[in-house]
Design a protein around this motif. Structure first.
Motif: not given
Lengths: 483, 95
Positions: A82, A261, A263-264, A266-267, A269
């Motif tokens: 997202f 960076m 924020s990325k 955990e994303a 996946d």
């Protein structure tokens, strides 16, 4: 302990198609926001993608150029994440079945050493839109013009061992895609950018260290700097007893640092799965053979031709052929003057110096290739000599005038009339009695240096037009006769 | 393979779905039974079966590389809840 850096690059080359990868919107740069985004690019429900045949062809051209396996059957997949500039919630990409498989490129390390770098794969994917974080209080502005722009992601093996090798590899890829004409190579506009995977390990170790990924580097210089910085950071970390964390880092060119960076993390996946909106892509042997047959001369072949046909050194040939514009420029200059060595020297010397000083690409050089060729022709036919040539070069840089016209207007024409030069030589000898006396008394080794004084005076008297070697010869004759 | 609460929470988060504690239990069971079905199907011998990327036995058709659309900026912009300066505006996101 000594450390070894291990680098792999993922290069994104924007394909030079007219329309987008999956829609009929125009691919543009710097257009008014959201004027080149269709329902497909906006990710509207029900809007279906259709693959651009040119993008497919360009990917195959690249694959053939790096001697890679071309997959007759390839599949588009959805990479799910997202982000507001990705309205569909997934990027259409290729995962398990990319169009281009294992290939390689050879890079020139220095005057004699060459190294082969493996290319793991290259696949087609779409670009995302752009987020603009400034000027909207508490909001982010989204421009979807770039959405669905076709990209070829070229993934290398972790074969590079220094920042310099990584740059050489990137330059090679740049020169291949621009020669093929499948990418304009404009890094400032983001047409080519790269992510670098960097890790370190003790020299001699087999196991790879933990890697970090440096994102979105958009110049050759930054690739070099970012990798050197990151390798240094990892070495310092390990030597202080720490551990390298696998993460994505951003290179900040303004402060020359890399930072995490977070924020990325955990994303990561992406839940790839085959895109149900696109059928598998199938190409046959004839399609590939046809592209192979129409491939233009590639940088490596051009380099070899420069050596074989023009007799250039391996180094000169590799420098000139590394950049398509430079290679084209060279060929025009050499066709005009028929002196490949002089053409190479002037392009790699004077011209490159001027271009670098003014930050101009050779494709936009203010001196055209026919102009430089004409200048070299006038040196070869003894119309002008070296010094006058440099004055002429400078004049050409600033004006579009004809070479021969400038030679006349600036009085650069070489004086080869022996009688006239002789008169000037006699004049200089008779007006510098003391210096002549000193010359006669001086031992032979010192005379060489003293001769320069007389040459200078004669050249001055001729306003630079006399042929220096002729002046030299006449002076020597006359002065030695006085002994 | 069985699903537990944390699996469901992770999947929901990745899909940006907000689910209540009650729904969580429902999903553990209903998604779990789908996986049980998959486990059951995996008993079928597929040694000679090619993996399938799409159930249609066809290949992707290609589009000629031509610009075929006109600028519909204004119509699309009118659909957006918030816009300014020709851009779609969304709540601030920054890396």
């Amino acid at each position: 302990m000594s450390w070894e850096v291990v680098i792999g690059l993922e290069i994104h080359a924007q394909l030079a198609t007219r329309s987008k990868l999956f829609s009929g919107a125009a691919v543009t740069f710097g257009a008014i926001p959201n004027t080149h985004a269709t329902l497909v690019d906006l990710g509207m429900p029900g809007a279906l993608p259709v693959l651009n045949e040119s993008a497919l062809k360009m990917a195959v051209q690249f694959g053939v150029a790096i001697d890679a396996e071309i997959k007759q059957h390839s599949v588009f997949t959805r990479k799910n994440y997202f982000y507001p500039d990705l309205p569909k919630g997934y990027q259409t990409s290729q995962m398990d079945e990319p169009i281009v498989g294992q290939g390689y490129v050879d890079i020139q390390l220095d005057h004699s050493r060459c190294k082969r770098i493996g290319v793991t794969r290259a696949h087609l994917e779409e670009d995302a839109g752009k987020s603009l974080h400034e000027n909207f209080t508490g909001m982010t502005g989204i421009d979807l013009n770039r959405s669905s722009t076709p990209l070829l992601e070229i993934v290398s093996e972790p074969d590079m061992r220094s920042a310099a090798e990584a740059v050489a590899y990137m330059r090679k890829i740049h020169s291949i895609v621009t020669t093929l004409g499948i990418c304009d190579g404009n890094m400032a506009e983001g047409s080519m950018r790269c992510d670098a995977n960097v890790s370190i390990r003790p020299v001699g170790a087999v196991k790879l260290g933990t890697r970090t990924e440096l994102k979105n580097i958009n110049s050759f210089r930054f690739v070099e700097r970012a990798i050197m910085l990151e390798a240094e950071r990892q070495i310092n970390l390990l030597e202080a007893g720490g551990v390298v964390v696998q993460e994505t880092r951003l290179y900040d060119s303004e402060h020359n640092t890399t930072r995490s960076m977070r924020s990325k993390e955990e994303a990561n996946d992406y839940r790839y799965f085959p895109c149900p909106d696109l059928l598998p892509v199938h190409i046959d042997d004839d399609y590939i053979a046809n592209i192979r047959a129409q491939l233009p001369e590639l940088p490596d072949q051009r380099c070899q031709r420069f050596i074989d046909v023009y007799g250039l050194s391996e180094y000169d040939a590799s420098v000139l052929s590394a950049n398509r514009s430079m290679a084209d420029y060279f060929e025009v200059v050499q066709r005009c003057c028929n002196d490949p060595k002089a053409s190479a020297n002037w392009i790699m010397g004077e011209l490159t110096k001027y271009l670098n000083e003014h930050h101009i690409d050779i494709a936009d050089a203010p001196i055209s290739a026919p102009q430089l060729g004409q200048l070299l022709k006038r040196i070869a036919d003894n119309t002008i000599h070296g010094n006058a040539a440099k004055i002429l070069f400078e004049a050409l840089w600033h004006s579009d005038d004809d070479v021969d016209k400038i030679i006349v207007n600036k009085g650069l024409k070489q004086l080869s009339d022996v009688g006239a030069i002789e008169t000037m030589v006699d004049e200089v000898i008779s007006t510098h009695v003391d210096q002549v006396q000193q010359y006669i008394l001086a031992p032979a080794p010192r005379r060489d240096r003293m001769l320069g004084f007389f040459v200078g005076r004669v050249m001055q008297a001729s306003k630079g037009a006399a042929n220096p070697s002729q002046v030299n010869k006449l002076l020597l004759q006359k002065l030695n006769r006085l002994n | 393979m069985t699903l537990v609460d944390t699996d469901i929470k992770k999947i929901a988060h990745l899909a940006r779905l907000q689910i209540s504690q009650n729904e969580l239990i429902d999903y553990v069971n209903s998604l779990g039974s789908i996986l049980a079905l998959v486990d059951h199907m995996q008993q079928v011998n597929t040694d000679d079966v090619e993996p399938l990327a799409n159930p249609l036995d066809q290949h992707q058709r290609l589009r000629v590389d031509q610009v075929t659309t006109v600028n519909q900026h204004d119509e699309f912009m009118a659909l957006a809840p918030v816009s300014d300066a020709g851009l779609y505006l969304v709540p601030k996101v920054i890396e």
